[in-house]
Design a protein around this motif. Sequence first.
Motif, PDB file in Angstrom:
ATOM      1  N   PHE A  55       0.866  -1.025   0.152  1.00 38.06           N
ATOM      2  CA  PHE A  55       0.061  -0.045   0.188  1.00 38.06           C
ATOM      3  C   PHE A  55       0.774   1.330  -0.069  1.00 38.06           C
ATOM      4  CE2 PHE A  55      -3.001   2.873   2.707  1.00 38.06           C
ATOM      5  CZ  PHE A  55      -3.860   3.432   1.615  1.00 38.06           C
ATOM      6  N   ALA A  56       1.835   1.337   0.794  1.00 36.61           N
ATOM      7  CA  ALA A  56       2.672   2.560   1.055  1.00 36.61           C
ATOM      8  C   ALA A  56       3.610   2.648  -0.485  1.00 36.61           C
ATOM      9  CB  ALA A  56       3.923   2.179   1.942  1.00 36.61           C
ATOM     10  N   ARG A  57       3.734   1.406  -1.014  1.00 38.12           N
ATOM     11  CA  ARG A  57       4.400   1.786  -2.403  1.00 38.12           C
ATOM     12  C   ARG A  57       3.401   2.389  -3.517  1.00 38.12           C
ATOM     13  NH1 ARG A  57       6.629  -2.922  -2.204  1.00 38.12           N
ATOM     14  NH2 ARG A  57       8.585  -2.047  -1.271  1.00 38.12           N
ATOM     15  N   ALA A  58       2.160   1.739  -3.372  1.00 41.87           N
ATOM     16  CA  ALA A  58       1.353   2.050  -4.470  1.00 41.87           C
ATOM     17  C   ALA A  58       1.020   3.535  -4.253  1.00 41.87           C
ATOM     18  CB  ALA A  58       0.035   1.459  -4.308  1.00 41.87           C
ATOM     19  N   CYS A  59       0.908   3.999  -2.853  1.00 42.30           N
ATOM     20  CA  CYS A  59       0.733   5.511  -2.867  1.00 42.30           C
ATOM     21  C   CYS A  59       1.927   6.583  -3.013  1.00 42.30           C
ATOM     22  CB  CYS A  59       0.759   5.725  -1.190  1.00 42.30           C
ATOM     23  SG  CYS A  59      -0.875   5.195  -0.466  1.00 42.30           S
ATOM     24  N   ALA A  60       3.192   5.672  -2.973  1.00 43.58           N
ATOM     25  CA  ALA A  60       4.539   6.503  -3.680  1.00 43.58           C
ATOM     26  C   ALA A  60       4.282   6.588  -5.236  1.00 43.58           C
ATOM     27  CB  ALA A  60       5.750   5.818  -3.045  1.00 43.58           C
ATOM     28  N   ASP A  61       3.966   5.573  -5.588  1.00 47.64           N
ATOM     29  CA  ASP A  61       4.123   5.278  -7.276  1.00 47.64           C
ATOM     30  C   ASP A  61       2.962   6.368  -7.708  1.00 47.64           C
ATOM     31  OD1 ASP A  61       5.928   3.388  -7.231  1.00 47.64           O
ATOM     32  OD2 ASP A  61       4.364   1.673  -7.418  1.00 47.64           O
ATOM     33  N   ALA A  62       1.672   6.546  -6.945  1.00 44.43           N
ATOM     34  CA  ALA A  62       0.629   7.563  -7.505  1.00 44.43           C
ATOM     35  C   ALA A  62       1.126   9.192  -7.123  1.00 44.43           C
ATOM     36  CB  ALA A  62      -0.686   7.188  -6.897  1.00 44.43           C
ATOM     37  N   GLY A  63       2.278   9.216  -6.375  1.00 49.07           N
ATOM     38  CA  GLY A  63       2.455  10.639  -5.951  1.00 49.07           C
ATOM     39  C   GLY A  63       2.020  11.087  -4.748  1.00 49.07           C
ATOM     40  N   LEU A  64       1.557  10.141  -4.135  1.00 48.99           N
ATOM     41  CA  LEU A  64       0.886  10.418  -2.888  1.00 48.99           C
ATOM     42  C   LEU A  64       2.060  10.114  -1.543  1.00 48.99           C
ATOM     43  CD1 LEU A  64      -2.409   8.581  -3.230  1.00 48.99           C
ATOM     44  CD2 LEU A  64      -2.309  10.830  -3.324  1.00 48.99           C
ATOM     45  N   VAL A  65       1.782  11.108  -0.501  1.00 49.51           N
ATOM     46  CA  VAL A  65       2.729  10.802   0.608  1.00 49.51           C
ATOM     47  C   VAL A  65       2.058   9.802   1.724  1.00 49.51           C
ATOM     48  CG1 VAL A  65       3.618  12.126   2.633  1.00 49.51           C
ATOM     49  CG2 VAL A  65       3.443  13.219   0.315  1.00 49.51           C
ATOM     50  N   PHE A  66       2.516   8.625   2.030  1.00 47.75           N
ATOM     51  CA  PHE A  66       2.098   7.783   2.786  1.00 47.75           C
ATOM     52  C   PHE A  66       2.534   8.298   4.468  1.00 47.75           C
ATOM     53  CE2 PHE A  66       2.623   3.883   5.285  1.00 47.75           C
ATOM     54  CZ  PHE A  66       1.396   3.174   5.250  1.00 47.75           C
ATOM     55  N   VAL A  67       1.607   8.429   5.181  1.00 46.65           N
ATOM     56  CA  VAL A  67       1.829   8.804   6.777  1.00 46.65           C
ATOM     57  C   VAL A  67       2.553   7.572   7.448  1.00 46.65           C
ATOM     58  CG1 VAL A  67       1.169   9.872   8.851  1.00 46.65           C
ATOM     59  CG2 VAL A  67       0.191  10.539   6.648  1.00 46.65           C
ATOM     60  N   GLY A  68       3.829   7.680   7.393  1.00 46.94           N
ATOM     61  CA  GLY A  68       4.545   6.487   8.051  1.00 46.94           C
ATOM     62  C   GLY A  68       5.743   6.383   7.558  1.00 46.94           C
ATOM     63  N   PRO A  69       6.541   5.354   7.906  1.00 43.85           N
ATOM     64  CA  PRO A  69       7.768   5.122   7.110  1.00 43.85           C
ATOM     65  C   PRO A  69       7.633   4.470   5.764  1.00 43.85           C
ATOM     66  CG  PRO A  69       7.257   3.152   8.793  1.00 43.85           C
ATOM     67  CD  PRO A  69       6.416   4.430   8.850  1.00 43.85           C
ATOM     68  N   GLY A  70       8.746   4.200   5.011  1.00 43.11           N
ATOM     69  CA  GLY A  70       8.753   4.068   3.507  1.00 43.11           C
ATOM     70  C   GLY A  70       8.516   2.620   3.365  1.00 43.11           C
ATOM     71  N   PRO A  71       8.166   2.307   2.311  1.00 43.55           N
ATOM     72  CA  PRO A  71       7.765   0.657   1.715  1.00 43.55           C
ATOM     73  C   PRO A  71       8.720  -0.221   2.263  1.00 43.55           C
ATOM     74  CG  PRO A  71       7.387   2.262  -0.089  1.00 43.55           C
ATOM     75  CD  PRO A  71       8.084   3.176   0.849  1.00 43.55           C
ATOM     76  N   ASP A  72      10.086  -0.035   2.179  1.00 40.73           N
ATOM     77  CA  ASP A  72      11.195  -0.694   2.569  1.00 40.73           C
ATOM     78  C   ASP A  72      11.233  -1.256   3.842  1.00 40.73           C
ATOM     79  OD1 ASP A  72      12.035  -1.167  -0.233  1.00 40.73           O
ATOM     80  OD2 ASP A  72      13.717   0.492  -0.010  1.00 40.73           O
ATOM     81  N   VAL A  73      11.119   0.066   4.927  1.00 36.41           N
ATOM     82  CA  VAL A  73      10.902  -0.199   6.180  1.00 36.41           C
ATOM     83  C   VAL A  73       9.950  -0.933   6.527  1.00 36.41           C
ATOM     84  CG1 VAL A  73      10.916   1.066   8.331  1.00 36.41           C
ATOM     85  CG2 VAL A  73      12.608   1.926   6.796  1.00 36.41           C
ATOM     86  N   LEU A  74       8.702  -0.578   6.000  1.00 36.25           N
ATOM     87  CA  LEU A  74       7.446  -1.336   6.360  1.00 36.25           C
ATOM     88  C   LEU A  74       7.637  -2.863   6.049  1.00 36.25           C
ATOM     89  CD1 LEU A  74       4.721   0.882   5.290  1.00 36.25           C
ATOM     90  CD2 LEU A  74       5.145   0.259   7.479  1.00 36.25           C
TER      91      LEU A  74
END
Length: 1001
Positions: free
Chosen positions: A89-108
């Motif tokens: 989900f965090a990666r999908a947000c990033a790919d869409a240009g959205l800021v995910f409130v939380g750590p990045g996909p790799d840390v998650l």
Amino acid sequence: MPGLLVANRGEIAVRVLRTAADLGLRTVAVHSADDADALHVRLADVAVGLDGVGPAPYLDVDRLVRVALDHGCDTVHPGYGFLSENAGFARACADAGLVFVGPGPDVLALLGDKSRARALAVELGVPVLPGTGPVDAEAARAFFAEHGPVMVKAVAGGGGKGMRQVHDVADLPAALDRCRAEALAAFGDGAVYLERLLTRARHVEVQVVGTTVLGDRDCSLQRDHQKVVEIAPAPRLDPDLRKALHDAAARIAEAVAYRGVGTVEFLVSPDGGFVFLEANPRLQVEHTVTEEVTGLDLVRAQLLIAAGEDPDLAHRERGCAVQLRVTLTSAGTVTAFQPATGPGVRVDTHAYGGYRASDRFDALLAKLVVHADDLDTALRKARRALAEFRVDGVPTNLGFLRDLLDRDLSDTHTGSLDALPAPTCQDGPRSPVAGTVVAVDPGAVVVEAMKMQHVIATGSGRALVAVGDTVAEGAPVAEGGDLAETGEVERIDLDAIRPDLAEVLARHDFRRPDAEAKRHRTGRRTARENVADLCDDNSFVEYGGLAVAAQRQRRTLEELVDRTPADGLVAGIGTIDGHRSVVMSYDYTVLAGTQGVRNHAKLDRMLALAEQRHLPVVLFAEGGGGRPGDTDHGLVSGLDTGSFHAMAKLSGAVPLVGVVSGRCFAGNAVLLGTCDVIIATADANIGMGGPAMVEGGGLGVFRPEDIGPMDVQVPNGVVDVAVADEAEAVAVARKYLSYFTGPVPGWTAPDQRLLRHAIPENRLRAYDVRAVVDTLADTDSVLELRRAFGRGIVTALIRVEGRPIGLIANDPAHLGGAIDADAADKAARFLQLCDAFDLPVLSLCDTPGFMVGPDAERTATVRHLSRMMVVAANLDVPFGLVVLRKAYGLGAQAMAGGSLAVPGFTVSWPSGEFGPMGLEGAVKLGFRRELEAIADPEERRAAFDRMVAASYDHGKALNLAGAFEVDDVIDPADTRRWITTGFDPAVPRASGKKRPYIDTW
């Protein structure tokens, strides 16, 4: 302004929305179908429904990302649970240009995978229990054989879900299956792993923000692996051990360059040792206690970090905080909700009186948080707050919590609560109110308070009170006995109808066979039949059905009940294709559908609800206007009636649909004319005055059928959609409303290659522009408005790939596509409608320009055509232009919103031709001297044709594209792709009106 999508529900969604509002952020909430009435839906600026019920919609990554983009969000807060630890989900947000409130996909991905997190702890020298990675049944049995009792855990888990203790290897397969199922349902990932079971351990967790440690808390009081009570800071913790826990948490956070709010959890053994349990890279349910002792707002810190700012984390730990989780023990409707209040008492909740709690979601109802200078004071305050906390209508664990705080909590561990017997009330049933005992019967005590009697079941217990005693709220009234015996005290016949209910049911029987038969003989349906056809099955809730005409000075109540049910206005709220709407129908079988005192009051009530709840309105308007026969009032002129003002004020705020069959005169016609769209049957008559009013004004004697018939009101533009009968009218009303409820799935479209052949190769040939529209739009998605009026322009609602769009198109079959005064008015009003309700507009241009000449000027062309230009230039919705063929002069500029540079995209089909005016006229004017100098008519004609051809080559679409006066010349079959790509999602208004109103003309 960019917005925040809160991709969660319940109390955490409420918590995030409130902090976001404090920061001035625009918020968008989502909800499943069974969460439509949830509190978080009301608190957001915009709420979007998701398909489905239960947790599944909140786990739909693609849909959530799409909602965020469609509603102009730049940030997504996942809350806790659901997708909060989902790297995908965090990666999908990033790919869409959205800021995910939380750590990045790799840390998650690292910390959200509990087995990988354990490996990191080992690498950093943080002690862990023996455990596995993701495990199958065979590997699980091997691990059990080596280490003995185990804890089964979800790899992507949290919140105690997907966890089971296993003490016997025979129970291991069932535990694995159950944990996998729970984990899949809660987190979308069914993988599990094992750890050796550590008993009598304390559960201590350390709060971090980034790599900064804020403190710790004790979460040992758990039941079935669900935390019940949390305390900050963790009490009775050796200072050296506390420092070691903080240092270990900091090492883990630093190792992954942690960003945002998170928690590192440990088990502390009785001997003072500790092991790493897991790291939760998200907000915790129990973050509240850390906030209370530090004075920091952790959600605010999350949002600031997401925005690229550094929150101020300076704090001084103060006192002690305790959180108690108030949970449901079964689903139901909360009939009363009164949380505790007072200094140092905080309640985070999504509950309210009337809230329907579902068993599809987590049982958490509220979090009671208290803060005091020390733990003993905090526990006393918690006991007092629990005593004040009231939840009616659904069973909760409040009694369990009250009993729990009466116990000694000085030496607790993670198994303490599971080892305790179920708490019981040692002194028997208690009085729910303060009052007086009025009866002591076998199996029951009756207490009266405020003129109400409360029956308290006592079973075979011994009564402790006597008649006449006064008792306090919560005081015991009996002891001993078996309350289960009270189930035999009274047997209820569920089919029995009490006299008071029978009277009510009789009044709600609105059947009137004679009146209905008379109505059917005219070929029309009753008001209730139309409402039932429009609304989804059993969804209509009627307001004021028991009202009768205000004529008790003239008629008996029995006659009024029989002849004036609902005072001639059936009104209420129902769902239409799943969306709530206010629906009202004047009943022509009741006093000719006239407007009386009571039905005006009902109308005002429904219009107020429509404004407050932002609900569309459908009005079946058949009726004769004002009613002079009402007597039960003190009115003189009646001109202070508010209904017409209230209806008119709704214009532009919500969609207004008017439907009429039969006769519609005077006040009924005014309400009808206020609507955005009027749908009328072939036998309808619409007029500002009926025959009596016309005759009374000395204007002659006419039959009702002579006033405003459809052959007048359709071509003059009063009626938007003409239909054959009421069944078709209801279907059209339903279809019209569907354009204002967002995109629909499951669309189909004709073969777009047909558009390549829609425009004749002979540029002088007319063609059917409606065939172009039908081919371009999704199948069966076109609804044309005012077809017989202003015929030079087609105005229609359509869908493209399921998305509703407003469309205007020139019709070359009428005046060659030239825009006259009526067509300009029709287009201007339609553009206002689209703008008011955030429908993007597609313009299909094929016009030689505005109508000119003496006849045209007699219609006030200058004003009417300029009106279209003004409205189009001030649209606030996405606008796109496709030139089908001719784009000449000011008419083409009006179709483009004032200029070819205004639309979000301006493209032309290969047949497009452009110029400041029609080619032939331009040549005649521009080259008059040269043409007049040619004496031979044949030569003059040949020269003229050559000049026109040259002008055509100069103004053809490809030449304009070469000069970049249009964005492209396209294959007509690609038009839908330009529409779907060129229309950025419109950002719906948060509340209120976007336009002051929509012109009635």
